[in-house]
Scaffold this active site. Structure first.
Site, mmCIF file in Angstrom:
data_model
loop_
_atom_site.group_PDB
_atom_site.id
_atom_site.type_symbol
_atom_site.label_atom_id
_atom_site.label_comp_id
_atom_site.label_asym_id
_atom_site.label_seq_id
_atom_site.Cartn_x
_atom_site.Cartn_y
_atom_site.Cartn_z
ATOM 1 C CG HIS A 29 13.707 -1.829 6.179
ATOM 2 N ND1 HIS A 29 12.560 -1.436 6.851
ATOM 3 C CD2 HIS A 29 14.425 -2.578 7.072
ATOM 4 C CE1 HIS A 29 12.584 -1.927 8.079
ATOM 5 N NE2 HIS A 29 13.698 -2.614 8.250
ATOM 6 N NE ARG A 55 22.280 4.497 12.804
ATOM 7 C CZ ARG A 55 21.589 3.356 12.623
ATOM 8 N NH1 ARG A 55 21.192 2.661 13.654
ATOM 9 N NH2 ARG A 55 21.333 2.934 11.403
ATOM 10 C CG ASP A 89 11.168 -10.382 11.705
ATOM 11 O OD1 ASP A 89 11.010 -11.129 12.682
ATOM 12 O OD2 ASP A 89 12.109 -9.569 11.601
ATOM 13 C CE1 TYR A 108 18.356 0.891 18.804
ATOM 14 C CE2 TYR A 108 19.662 -0.201 17.118
ATOM 15 C CZ TYR A 108 19.203 0.957 17.709
ATOM 16 O OH TYR A 108 19.591 2.167 17.206
ATOM 17 C CE LYS A 131 13.047 -7.060 14.487
ATOM 18 N NZ LYS A 131 12.329 -6.651 13.285
HETATM 19 MN MN MN Z 1 13.125 -8.484 10.099
#
Ligand code: MN
Length: 448
Positions: free
Chosen positions: A141, A150, A241, A252, A261
């Site tokens: 992930h 990136r 989530d 972020y 989130k």
């Molecule tokens: Mn998460």
């Protein structure tokens, strides 16, 4: 770490018939905890058995538990029970197995006073989650997402040395079935240099995760050693989530995720205990030969050999149209918890290593569980991403998922239901499951 004992025997049979069906998530070898309510009665701690719930409060009131267990069974949440040391957790599990085993002298009494069909209850949050921290423990992930944000530098140099995490939001964690309102927020500018817009999230996503609920806490200023970490873990639950990718991309840096989130996270009503998981422990992730060894405080022989958990995870999606036309939820992802680069013991040890106190009921999220293959990617951001395209975040550069109604999705639409399932299966033990973790997306609020 919990040892195998008589409560794991595949030969155990329950007098609750549905618990003996091969497809049940909740055979007598599992016994996951929940908190539930029926009309006119107080919230009660329960234990899943087949398609029924054993009402632990009622067991205590009927004199079926010793005074200490009867006392924690009266609580409207699991927190006090979770704080019991592992030896007592184990005694309680042993007692429950006695009560529910075929031939139990208390079977009639329980059937009449302490057994409730799961279909008749409202599930509540199983515990008060005081603090929630979310990790990033799947290297696949981290690499996939890193490649999108990136491209030149997907995996940051700290990743293989330190379990990366951030402090999540506990107040907005909800139990499975609670509808999830699409958030509104500042969205990434569509052109470089342009101003952001404020609108309903357009790149709405889920994250397939597992939550680890803390059992015994540690004192402020004292850390938990890697060899003691498992004794501070109460059990695991399925965790979604929910993530607003366009809000996340804009907000972020430099401090990490915030409003992308914190609007909601969903957990399953069930907490599968670490003791129930004992037959399914496996070695930690096999690191590449050139990968660094973890620093000493994150390494132990027992963690290397048994720190992993052989847990299979699945994600299903059901659109509103599919529901109306009678289609079943479509499987999007099949993943394995063995793909995690860091074990929960390493995450918990690292979390407490600065003297931060963890408390009973706190939750550690694993981070999105993704594997190496396309069909094991744990969120839509990865599933619909074509790995050869750089900067693949905008919706236009993605391969949609197709559904039997002819609908397509690159991210979640209003009305979509996301369903997680999880189970552990080996040839020499009874399969145990995690129930479901479900949430349906509601349209963004107009008042925003
Ligand atoms: Mn998460």
């Amino acid at each position: 770490m919990y040892a195998l004992n008589a409560t794991h025997s595949p030969d155990l049979v329950s007098w609750v018939e549905s618990a003996n069906q091969p497809e049940t998530d909740f055979p007598i070898q599992n016994l996951p905890y929940c908190v539930f309510k029926t009309p006119g009665n107080p919230a009660s701690i329960g234990i899943g058995i087949g398609d029924q719930i054993l009402n632990l409060r009622a067991c205590g009131e009927s004199g079926l538990l010793n005074p200490r267990f009867a006392s924690v069974s009266k609580q409207p949440t699991l927190n006090q029970l979770m704080a019991l040391p592992p030896t007592e957790q184990s005694q309680l599990r042993g007692r429950i197995v006695e009560l529910l085993s075929e031939g139990s002298p208390d079977a009639d009494k329980i059937a009449n006073t302490a057994l409730v069909p799961q279909s008749d209850v409202e599930f509540l949050m199983p515990c008060n989650i005081g603090d929630y921290s979310d990790f990033y423990a799947s290297v696949y992930h981290a690499t996939n997402v890193g490649s999108m944000f990136r491209p030149d530098n997907p995996l940051l140099p700290n990743y293989k040395h330190i379990p990366i995490g951030y402090h999540g939001r506990a107040s907005s964690i909800v139990v499975s079935g609670t509808p999830i309102r699409r958030p509104v927020g500042q969205l990434t500018p569509t052109e470089p240099g342009a101003a952001p817009t404020r609108d309903a999230c357009k790149l709405f996503d889920y994250e397939l995760e597992v939550g680890c609920l803390v059992g015994q806490g540690n004192q402020l200023g004292e850390s938990v050693s890697i060899d003691n970490a498992e004794s501070h873990m109460f059990g695991l639950t399925l965790l979604n989530d929910w993530s607003a990718r366009d809000i996340q991309k804009w907000e972020y840096q430099p401090l990490g995720p915030f409003l992308a989130k914190s609007f909601a996270s969903t957990i399953s009503p069930w907490i599968v205990t670490m003791e129930a998981l004992a037959p399914f422990r496996c070695p930690e992730f096999k690191r590449d030969a050139e990968d660094p060894r973890p620093l000493n405080y994150l390494a132990s022989d027992s963690n290397s050999k048994f720190g992993g958990i052989d847990l299979q995870l699945e994600v299903y999606l059901l659109t509103e149209q599919m529901q109306q036309q009678g289609f079943k939820p479509q499987l999007l992802t099949r993943g394995s918890f063995t793909n995690l680069y860091w074990t929960f013991a390493q995450m918990l040890t690292h979390h407490s290593s600065n003297g931060c106190n963890l408390r009973p009921g706190d939750m550690l999220g694993s981070g999105t569980v993704s594997g190496q293959t396309r069909d094991s990617r744990g969120c839509m951001l990865e599933l619909t991403w074509d790995g050869d395209q750089q900067n693949a975040l905008p919706g236009s550069q993605r391969t949609p998922i197709k559904f039997p109604t002819g609908e397509e999705r690159k991210f979640l639409a209003d009305g979509d239901s996301v369903i997680f399932r999880g189970f552990c299966e080996t040839s020499d033990h009874r399969r145990i499951g995690f129930g479901t973790c479900m949430g349906q997306v509601l349209p963004a609020s107009q008042s925003n």
